[in-house]
Design a protein around this motif. Structure first.
Motif, short mmCIF file in Angstrom:
data_model
loop_
_atom_site.label_atom_id
_atom_site.label_comp_id
_atom_site.label_asym_id
_atom_site.label_seq_id
_atom_site.Cartn_x
_atom_site.Cartn_y
_atom_site.Cartn_z
N LEU A 215 0.68 -1.29 0.03
CA LEU A 215 0.02 -0.06 -0.04
C LEU A 215 0.93 1.31 -0.10
O LEU A 215 0.56 2.21 -0.71
CB LEU A 215 -0.92 0.13 1.12
CG LEU A 215 -1.68 1.40 1.48
CD1 LEU A 215 -2.44 1.64 0.26
CD2 LEU A 215 -2.58 1.29 2.64
N HIS A 216 1.81 1.30 0.68
CA HIS A 216 2.90 2.49 0.73
C HIS A 216 3.46 2.63 -0.60
O HIS A 216 3.67 3.63 -0.89
CB HIS A 216 3.80 2.33 2.04
CG HIS A 216 3.10 2.32 3.30
ND1 HIS A 216 3.98 1.90 4.28
CD2 HIS A 216 2.02 2.62 3.66
CE1 HIS A 216 3.10 1.72 5.50
NE2 HIS A 216 2.14 2.29 5.13
N ARG A 217 3.89 1.77 -1.14
CA ARG A 217 4.42 1.82 -2.54
C ARG A 217 3.33 2.07 -3.58
O ARG A 217 3.74 2.98 -4.50
CB ARG A 217 4.95 0.44 -3.03
CG ARG A 217 5.89 0.46 -4.03
CD ARG A 217 6.89 -0.80 -4.49
NE ARG A 217 5.73 -1.90 -5.16
CZ ARG A 217 5.60 -3.16 -4.62
NH1 ARG A 217 6.47 -3.54 -3.71
NH2 ARG A 217 4.82 -3.93 -5.12
N LEU A 218 2.11 1.85 -3.37
CA LEU A 218 1.17 2.31 -4.40
C LEU A 218 1.00 3.81 -4.17
O LEU A 218 0.95 4.50 -5.08
CB LEU A 218 0.14 1.41 -4.21
CG LEU A 218 0.07 -0.02 -4.64
CD1 LEU A 218 -1.37 -0.71 -3.97
CD2 LEU A 218 0.06 -0.16 -6.12
N GLU A 219 0.96 4.13 -2.97
CA GLU A 219 0.87 5.52 -2.67
C GLU A 219 2.06 6.38 -3.20
O GLU A 219 1.85 7.50 -3.57
CB GLU A 219 0.92 5.89 -1.07
CG GLU A 219 -0.59 5.52 -0.44
CD GLU A 219 -0.65 5.47 1.07
OE1 GLU A 219 -1.61 5.64 1.52
OE2 GLU A 219 0.78 5.55 1.70
N LYS A 220 3.32 5.97 -2.87
CA LYS A 220 4.57 6.48 -3.80
C LYS A 220 4.30 6.57 -5.25
O LYS A 220 4.82 7.56 -6.04
CB LYS A 220 5.77 5.77 -3.19
CG LYS A 220 6.25 5.92 -1.94
CD LYS A 220 7.41 5.04 -1.51
CE LYS A 220 7.69 5.47 0.01
NZ LYS A 220 8.99 4.62 0.27
N GLN A 221 3.99 5.56 -5.94
CA GLN A 221 3.75 5.63 -7.23
C GLN A 221 2.61 6.65 -7.68
O GLN A 221 2.44 6.57 -8.98
CB GLN A 221 3.51 3.92 -7.70
CG GLN A 221 4.60 3.29 -7.67
CD GLN A 221 4.23 1.63 -7.64
OE1 GLN A 221 3.05 1.28 -7.78
NE2 GLN A 221 5.18 0.78 -7.78
N GLY A 222 1.64 6.99 -6.68
CA GLY A 222 0.42 7.55 -7.24
C GLY A 222 -0.88 6.96 -7.57
O GLY A 222 -1.84 7.38 -7.81
N SER A 223 -0.65 5.48 -7.35
CA SER A 223 -1.93 4.65 -7.82
C SER A 223 -2.83 4.70 -6.82
O SER A 223 -4.17 4.56 -6.89
CB SER A 223 -1.32 3.26 -7.78
OG SER A 223 -0.23 3.11 -8.73
N VAL A 224 -2.58 5.00 -5.47
CA VAL A 224 -3.52 5.24 -4.40
C VAL A 224 -3.18 6.78 -3.78
O VAL A 224 -1.82 6.91 -3.39
CB VAL A 224 -3.42 4.36 -3.37
CG1 VAL A 224 -4.39 4.57 -2.28
CG2 VAL A 224 -3.82 3.00 -3.98
N PRO A 225 -4.12 7.66 -3.59
CA PRO A 225 -3.84 8.78 -3.17
C PRO A 225 -3.26 8.77 -1.69
O PRO A 225 -3.91 7.81 -1.07
CB PRO A 225 -5.16 9.58 -2.90
CG PRO A 225 -5.91 9.03 -4.19
CD PRO A 225 -5.36 7.52 -4.27
N LYS A 226 -2.21 9.21 -1.40
CA LYS A 226 -1.50 9.08 0.13
C LYS A 226 -2.91 9.49 1.04
O LYS A 226 -3.29 10.51 0.95
CB LYS A 226 -0.52 9.97 0.24
CG LYS A 226 0.26 9.64 1.55
CD LYS A 226 1.73 10.38 1.37
CE LYS A 226 2.38 10.19 2.74
NZ LYS A 226 2.56 8.76 2.87
#
Length: 304
Positions: A215-226
């Motif tokens: 989840l943290h990686r998806l946030e860094k990639q912008g796939s999931v809004p932080k």
């Protein structure tokens, strides 16, 4: 004529020697196959997983001086099936996938990563909800009869441990049918952590089981809004093991283990979500084995 034949033989020998030297390819280390077949579970989409591990494939090939063939299955069970069919020499598995493979065929755990976030061989499985959700705990989700999303059915942090969490919160999950967990109104399997995150974001599920570092990686990639998703519960999980088929001899297993322990390149370690690697044994996965047995996940599930 004899002199001519000798000259031709010498020329051929020199030509073969030149070809061998020009290839830049060395013989593999003692005992290693000329092509090492490596399988990886798709904890994100298979295409992204294959691209992510290409630098590792290149590193391993160079370190072991042998060809390395990378295989990413469409789901977790595909890697186990490939191990059972003796189509893989080494595989990257989740804890649950490992104990499932162990129950079906001989595999030997070699190493696991030291997690970048925890600094230990353990990482975190989480139950997540939308940040503005009324749910503040797993018990809230269960008591309200919410919709729950798991990742792959054989995922340790996306299925096994979230199932442990919802059962501890009062869900009555049917051991024979993984889609029946009353009082939850529905249970679904998205196939991966990234898909579970999107299911919760879109409202397709009220809560989901996910590996927190993904989840943290998806946030860094912008796939999931932080900050769009928040964890309401976490559990520690023993790290993903790299395993070897028992058909791979002990010398080769040691060479592969040593290759992992020798990784120092920060970029490569970051790609593989590791600070470093540590050796593991079957005993390290006793808790995973216990949960999998209790929840009926060591046998092929119905309802999928």
């Amino acid at each position: 004529m004899k002199r001519g034949r000798k000259a031709v033989a010498v020329l051929m020998s020199l030509l073969l020697l030149a070809i061998g030297c020009g290839s830049g390819r060395q013989e593999p280390q003692d005992g290693l196959p000329t092509t090492l077949r490596v399988g990886i579970i798709p904890n994100i989409s298979p295409e992204n997983q294959r691209a992510q591990y290409e630098p590792f494939r290149a590193y391993l090939a160079d370190r072991l001086k042998t060809d390395v063939e990378l295989f990413v299955a469409t789901n977790y069970a595909g890697v186990v099936s490939a191990l059972v069919a003796k189509k893989l020499d080494v595989a990257y598995l989740g804890g649950l996938t490992y104990v499932q493979a162990e129950a079906q065929t001989g595999v030997v755990p070699l190493v696991t990563e030291i997690d970048q976030e925890t600094g230990t061989p353990a990482y975190l499985s989480a139950v997540v909800v939308k940040a503005r959700s009324p749910y503040r705990s797993t018990k809230d989700v269960v008591a309200a009869g919410g919709k729950f999303a798991f990742g792959d059915v054989s995922s340790t942090s996306g299925s096994l441990y979230p199932r442990v969490m919802i059962v501890d919160a009062g869900a009555r999950c049917d051991v024979g049918d993984l889609t029946a967990c009353p009082p939850l109104s529905s249970v679904s399997f998205t196939g991966g952590h990234d898909a579970t995150a999107q299911a919760v974001l879109s409202g397709g599920a009220d809560a989901g089981g996910i590996e927190l570092r993904i989840l943290h990686r998806l946030e860094k990639q912008g796939s999931v809004p932080k900050g769009a998703l928040q964890a309401v519960e976490t559990r520690q999980v023993m790290g993903y093991p790299w395993v070897a088929s028992r058909d791979l001899d002990a010398t080769s297993r040691k060479a592969v283990t040593d290759a992992f322990l020798a990784i120092r390149d920060p970029k490569l370690l970051d790609l593989m979500r590791a600070k470093s690697y540590a050796a593991v044994t079957a005993t390290d996965y006793a808790e995973v084995r216990q949960h999998a047995t209790a929840l009926g996940l060591l046998t092929p599930p119905r309802g999928q």
